[in-house]
Design a protein around this motif. Structure first.
Motif, mmCIF file in Angstrom:
data_model
loop_
_atom_site.group_PDB
_atom_site.id
_atom_site.type_symbol
_atom_site.label_atom_id
_atom_site.label_comp_id
_atom_site.label_asym_id
_atom_site.label_seq_id
_atom_site.Cartn_x
_atom_site.Cartn_y
_atom_site.Cartn_z
ATOM 1 N N THR A 101 6.111 -9.028 -8.692
ATOM 2 C CA THR A 101 5.361 -8.032 -9.449
ATOM 3 C C THR A 101 4.091 -7.643 -8.708
ATOM 4 O O THR A 101 3.181 -7.054 -9.296
ATOM 5 C CB THR A 101 5.009 -8.563 -10.851
ATOM 6 N N LYS A 134 4.272 -1.802 -11.888
ATOM 7 C CA LYS A 134 3.464 -1.096 -12.876
ATOM 8 C C LYS A 134 3.410 -1.869 -14.192
ATOM 9 O O LYS A 134 4.396 -2.485 -14.619
ATOM 10 C CB LYS A 134 4.048 0.293 -13.147
ATOM 11 N N GLN A 159 5.676 -5.675 -18.455
ATOM 12 C CA GLN A 159 6.021 -5.592 -17.034
ATOM 13 C C GLN A 159 6.846 -6.807 -16.609
ATOM 14 O O GLN A 159 7.853 -6.689 -15.905
ATOM 15 C CB GLN A 159 4.746 -5.501 -16.196
#
Length: 317
Positions: A101, A134, A159
């Motif tokens: 991420t 994001k 997310q």
């Protein structure tokens, strides 16, 4: 399908994230087909004469009978144990799905090609990289109003959930083995591959020069100077597969990620590994012997060297 979930072990939030991923995987393929380190080795309660070595043996036994690996990597400082496990799996022809991420990409020069990770080896050996960079969408207004911190946490959790679901889907869609490292190994092995550390104060060429001065023919990394870093990284991994020995400088806050990955490649390929670290720092955990590196690095290496003389003595054996 048997799946190994490779993840950083040392903080509760990392373990919880990996457990969430393992739980989602088990719902798809069955709980007995998912191996989650720390959880499934019962690390907190395990009692052994040499606990770190026993944990290494348990994890390596699982690495030797996998159908797939899912690895969680985030941020510019990548866990060296996870990177070692990725290298082991990739060299064994096991597909590796990497989840990140991280909203940053990386390059080896300001105008160089963009990479998923700081070291191109991770991108080179991964079957697929799942990147979700994001935050989730903002929440609609509520009554009473939520705090901005609660909203921000919810967007991060959204997310995370998106990333975990995408990773499970990627694994189910890409189960095939990919033996691209070991299958291309030449019949005649080069004698020695030397992997320097960017943290070594004496310069990255010092260790290689020591080996050349000892009369060794030396292979050194290509990925940091190649116009195509990913192709150079694959060449480096193949060179380690074809070596008889890997001399790896593991100096740094952690073993540098590419170095750790190449140690995994070497162990899976039957290549002797020596870890060079002039100034070790030790980690301590309840019931475990002091470790001078991540235990997956420490016990993958046949010896720990701390001087040029020690390097020369090892080369003579």
């Amino acid at each position: 399908m048997t799946v190994y979930v490779a993840h950083r072990l040392f903080a509760a939030h990392d373990r919880a994230l990996a457990a969430d991923l393992a739980d989602r995987l088990s719902a798809k393929i069955g709980p007995d087909r998912v191996f989650l380190p720390f959880c499934d080795t019962d690390e907190e309660n395990l009692v052994a004469e040499v606990k770190g070595r026993r944990l290494f043996e348990l994890d390596r036994a699982r690495l030797g009978r996998l159908d797939a690996m899912v690895a969680i990597l985030h941020g510019p400082s990548l866990d060296d144990g996870v990177c070692m496990e990725i290298g082991y799996a990739a060299a064994s022809g096991v597909p590796v799905i990497v989840l990140t991420t991280d909203f940053q990409t990386y390059s080896l020069s300001e105008a160089g090609p963009r990479l998923e990770f700081p070291d191109p080896l991770l991108q080179a050996v991964a079957t697929r990289v799942v990147r979700v960079t994001k935050l989730g969408p903002p929440n609609p207004p509520s009554s009473p109003p939520r705090s901005r911190f609660s909203d921000f946490r919810a967007r991060n959790m959204a997310q995370t959930h998106t990333a975990l679901d995408a990773t499970v889907d990627a694994l189910i869609d890409n189960p095939a083995r990919t033996p691209r490292l070991l299958s291309s190994r030449p019949a005649v092995r080069a004698p020695l591959y030397v992997e320097a550390s960017p943290y070594e104060a004496r310069g990255q060429g010092h260790l290689a020069r020591t080996c050349v001065d000892a009369g060794q023919a030396v292979a050194v990394p290509q990925r940091f100077t190649s116009a195509d870093p990913v192709a150079g990284a694959l060449a480096d991994a193949s060179a380690v597969c074809s070596a008889t020995r890997l001399l790896a400088d593991v100096s740094g806050p952690e073993t540098p990620p590419g170095t750790a990955l190449l140690i995994g490649v070497a162990v899976a390929s039957g290549v002797r590994v020596a870890a060079f670290q002039p100034r070790p720092t030790f980690t301590h955990a309840h019931g475990r012997e002091p470790n001078w590196r991540n235990l997956m690095i420490q016990y993958a290496a046949e010896t720990h060297l701390d001087t040029d003389d020690a390097v020369q003595s090892w080369l003579a054996t």
